[in-house]
Design an enzyme around this catalytic site. Structure first.
Site, PDB file in Angstrom:
ATOM      1  N   THR A 103      -4.981  -0.709  -4.403  1.00 61.36           N
ATOM      2  CA  THR A 103      -6.081  -1.674  -4.380  1.00 61.36           C
ATOM      3  C   THR A 103      -5.875  -2.805  -3.370  1.00 61.36           C
ATOM      4  O   THR A 103      -6.814  -3.240  -2.702  1.00 61.36           O
ATOM      5  CB  THR A 103      -6.266  -2.273  -5.786  1.00 61.36           C
ATOM      6  N   CYS A 104      -4.650  -3.244  -3.274  1.00 62.87           N
ATOM      7  CA  CYS A 104      -4.378  -4.392  -2.392  1.00 62.87           C
ATOM      8  C   CYS A 104      -4.594  -4.054  -0.922  1.00 62.87           C
ATOM      9  O   CYS A 104      -4.790  -4.953  -0.106  1.00 62.87           O
ATOM     10  CB  CYS A 104      -2.951  -4.885  -2.599  1.00 62.87           C
ATOM     11  N   PHE A 105      -4.534  -2.778  -0.594  1.00 68.52           N
ATOM     12  CA  PHE A 105      -4.620  -2.364   0.812  1.00 68.52           C
ATOM     13  C   PHE A 105      -5.879  -1.549   1.098  1.00 68.52           C
ATOM     14  O   PHE A 105      -6.066  -1.096   2.221  1.00 68.52           O
ATOM     15  CB  PHE A 105      -3.381  -1.556   1.204  1.00 68.52           C
TER      16      PHE A 105
END
Length: 854
Positions: free
Chosen positions: A821-823
């Site tokens: 999710t962060c990337f």
């Protein structure tokens, strides 16, 4: 031809037979004697005419003489008279040889110098009964003395003890001014107009009305006067007015060459044609250019219609450009920050039209000089200039915007390319002028769209901000003060850049774990409020979120999901904090003051989301963001929140019949609350309905929730301590907090990149086919699965990364798609067919709510 109007005189003046007199509008008459009238003058008792050097005098009716005499020729022996001036009871004559002759005795007083007219280059002067007018060489008219009849033209009936410029005439091509007893006449050569102001008695103003005029007012002259004749002489008597016309010659070449020694020269098509064809010598052309472009009056006369801000806009030929540049430079240097009279500010409107036609380098230099001069104007002059801008035609206003926007763009481009030979302060000057124009457009409701002010080169500057940090940081801080110049996406980037720079400047007095929010999914709202009540959070630093019992480090993905889930919990406050309206939008509960701290924490959470660049999925109306930016909501905002309610109010405003309004039986109350004292006793009528609607809107958005909003805004400012968000328009701030309302799914595919696969692979084609066939609800679930939120960033999907990684593992059929999710990375196993891909993807986005990977 001789025109005359005012008190009754002998029909034809004795110059022609009565049946040869032509009658025009408003009592204006004209005669064409066989022997042309070369000069005319009128006083209280006499009117004098010069024809072929001979003088004839007509005695006029007055208080003690009730009829007109016959026209009599004076016996002057060999003297040829070229000038006659009629006074009260006699006249003075000037012969060609310089001899002065008088018709009656007169008393001579010692002249007194009028010091305030020094250096005004006065070329003529005229005296009336109790007032005086002077004409300067540049065409400026000054008046002073008695103003009781409006004869001074200063928009009042006050007396003036010192010469004062007639502002309404400044910049016009004034060639003559003459005073009657209580009225004044002025002729404008370029437009063939005659203006009058002062006493109305006996129709001597020529306006056809028995009213006083205290500002210059144009005559309705005979149509023939404008088409075939030019004004030669204007005379104002005690109760009479005369205008002497000559037929214009058909010799175009003679007409096209101006007499540079007489008054003001105006630019026209014939003059430009001579410049281009070089029919005259360069010395003559240069002298004409200098005369036209170095005089404020000449410029106004060339480019402005009488009393209107409309431009003729003749094209300046290239041969003349260098000379025009020189005289424009001289004029810019001579501009006075304390201009005399409002009309002098017309020059600040004409100069941009000249400058924008020049070559790029000189245009930028002269634009900077003009910007400096505008910014040096005193506050009163600023207001007048802005008033003129508000009345400009749209094309003029747009060209003004374009001039300063282009100059700003050129400097920003140089800065982004690392060429710093330009002073960065020049950019701020251009932007200040653009800001003035922008505010004029907003306050005057002009149809100039915001996009006309946007400087797209700002985006290029932001692309280089990391490589030239020091220089571009200064530039961004300047641009921050002028948010109208950037589009929404660029402002978002500026906001994040300035926020990151500000975070680095804030001392970190807390340990690393202080800003770590640890929460359970099942008690997310309770845990959040408990954390905030501890008052240990450093709002100036970034928030990090950890879901208890789950792996994963917050690199924006976890906190994005946190705010997405928190939005759902906050809506459960609707009974005591928020209430949902018919539009599905929410507003503060007017009866929710028992939970005032909840409004505060709602504001804190929204401010934290904005500061950390995340989204809150709560349907606040635009009115909330207007209020945060200290703007007033309108009836249109009420229509967004409560369409039925607002449409009823609009119908009330549109109703034409008094009886229908009365039959509605409305009073000044809303839901039992009085809008004004004793409002329940005051019926709504057609006369007061606008006041009722205004108070109604004010009640909904302000009075009924005043305390609730105060607590919310206090919390919002706490949660977002960096106030750079004030650079956004209300619509932009709404989008920044809510996310974009546009889901352009094809754009998501276009911005995708691939790792260990390509867009042409069968698996990738199948993936996009499956995604396109999902319902809108499942598509949004996919966004939450991939990014932790279903909100679209400002600027669309292209502002968010998406990388699809192929996982070629042996047990692919048993695995589910995974998301980092962060990337913004989707890990897609190599499924054997499209049906398997569809089923696995649906399962992943529907049931995988826990983070197992970073």
């Amino acid at each position: 031809m001789l025109c005359f109007w005012g008190a009754q005189v002998r029909e034809g003046l004795g110059l022609v037979k009565p049946d040869q007199v032509k009658h025009g509008e408003s009592g204006i008459r004209s005669v064409c004697p066989k022997t042309a009238v070369q000069h005319v003058s009128a006083g209280r008792s006499f009117a004098g005419f010069i024809r072929d050097g001979n003088v004839s005098v007509l005695r006029l009716r007055s208080e003690d003489y009730d009829h007109d005499g016959k026209l009599k020729e004076l016996q002057l022996k060999n003297n040829k008279i070229r000038l006659i001036v009629c006074g009260g009871d006699g006249a003075v004559l000037l012969a060609n040889g310089g001899n002065v002759l008088i018709m009656d005795k007169s008393t001579v007083h010692v002249p007194t110098v009028v010091n305030s007219l020094n250096r005004k280059k006065t070329v003529s002067i005229s005296c009336g009964g109790e007032h005086t007018a002077t004409l300067s060489k540049g065409g400026t008219v000054f008046t002073f003395g008695s103003g009781g009849s409006g004869q001074l033209g200063h928009n009042s009936f006050r007396d003036e003890h010192h010469p004062r410029v007639v502002a309404e005439l400044w910049g016009s091509e004034v060639s003559q001014v003459t005073c009657g007893r209580h009225h004044t006449l002025v002729s404008i050569t370029s437009s063939k107009l005659i203006y009058s102001f002062g006493c109305w008695i006996q129709g001597k103003l020529g306006n056809g009305k028995m009213i006083k005029k205290f500002v210059p007012f144009p005559y309705l002259l005979h149509t023939e006067c404008n088409q075939e004749y030019a004004i030669e002489k204007l005379v104002a008597g005690e109760n009479h007015s005369f205008a002497l016309f000559f037929k214009e010659l058909g010799n175009e070449s003679a007409m096209s060459k101006p007499n540079l020694s007489r008054g003001i020269v105006t630019l026209n098509e014939r003059m430009i044609d001579r410049w281009v064809s070089e029919r005259d010598s360069w010395v003559t052309i240069k002298r004409e250019i200098t005369k036209v472009f170095s005089s404020a009056a000449c410029l106004n006369g060339s480019f402005l219609k009488a009393r209107e801000l409309n431009c003729i806009q003749p094209e300046i030929p290239l041969i003349c450009v260098s000379q025009v540049v020189k005289v424009v430079e001289q004029m810019l240097r001579s501009l006075n920050p304390y201009p005399v009279g409002e009309e002098s500010l017309r020059l600040y409107i004409l100069l941009p039209e000249l400058i924008r036609r020049l070559q790029k380098q000189r245009r930028t230099e002269l634009t900077e000089a003009l910007a400096s001069k505008i910014l040096q104007l005193d506050p009163d002059a600023h207001k007048v200039l802005e008033k003129y801008w508000s009345k400009l035609p749209d094309d003029w206003l747009k060209s003004l915007v374009k001039l300063f926007r282009k100059a700003s763009a050129e400097l920003i481009g140089q800065i982004s390319r690392g060429k710093m030979n330009q002073d960065i302060q020049h950019l701020e000057k251009f932007l200040k002028i653009l800001q003035m124009i922008y505010q004029v457009c907003c306050s005057a409701n002009r149809d100039i769209p915001n996009r006309d002010f946007i400087i797209h080169e700002i985006s290029d500057l932001l692309d280089t901000v990391r490589t030239k940090a020091i220089v571009n940081s200064r530039t961004i801080k300047i641009l921050f003060k002028f948010p109208f110049a950037a589009d929404t996406a660029s402002k978002c980037r500026m906001f994040r850049y300035l926020r990151d720079e500000w975070i680095q400047s804030v001392p970190d007095i807390y340990n690393d774990n202080t800003n770590m929010l640890r929460i359970n999914r099942e008690s997310l709202l309770t845990d959040t409020l408990e954390y905030l009540r501890q008052n240990i959070h450093s709002f100036s630093h970034r928030l990090e979120v950890t879901f208890i019992g789950e792996n994963g480090r917050d690199m924006r993905g976890l906190s994005a999901e946190f705010f997405s889930l928190l939005s759902q919990y906050l809506l459960k406050w609707e009974k005591k904090v928020l209430e949902v309206h018919e539009s599905s939008l929410v507003w503060f509960n007017p009866d929710g003051m028992q939970a005032k701290r909840d409004f505060y924490y709602l504001g804190v959470i929204c401010g934290m989301a904005l500061y950390n660049h995340h989204y809150i999925n709560i349907g606040f109306p635009l009115a909330l963001f207007k209020k945060l930016l200290q703007q007033s909501p309108t009836l249109n905002d009420l229509e967004e929140l409560s369409p039925v309610e607002a449409r009823s109010l609009k119908s009330l405003l549109e109703e034409d019949e008094d009886e229908v309004v009365d039959m509605l039986f409305l009073d000044f109350t809303v839901k039992g609350h009085e809008l004004i004292p004793n409002g329940n006793q005051i019926p709504v009528t057609r006369a007061n309905r606008q006041k009722y609607v205004d108070l109604y809107v004010d009640f909904v958005f302000n009075k009924s929730v005043n305390s609730q909003f105060e607590h919310f805004s206090e919390g919002f400012f706490k949660g977002c301590p960096f106030d750079a968000w004030s650079m956004f328009h209300p619509e932009e701030l709404q989008e920044l907090l809510h996310g974009s309302p546009k889901y352009e799914w094809k754009e998501l595919q276009q911005c995708a990149s691939y790792e260990k696969c390509s867009a042409s692979d069968e698996l990738i084609k199948n993936f996009w086919t499956v995604l396109s066939e999902l319902s809108e609800e499942n598509k949004r679930k996919f966004l939450i699965f991939l990014y932790g939120t279903d909100r679209v960033p400002v600027g669309g999907f292209s502002k968010r990364s998406l990388k699809i990684l192929l996982s070629d593992c042996p047990d692919a059929e048993d695995r589910l798609p995974e998301a980092q999710t962060c990337f913004g990375r989707l890990i897609l196993p190599k499924y054997s067919d499209i049906n398997t891909l569809h089923n696995k993807l649906i399962h992943a986005i529907s049931f995988c709510e826990v983070f197992g990977r970073e």
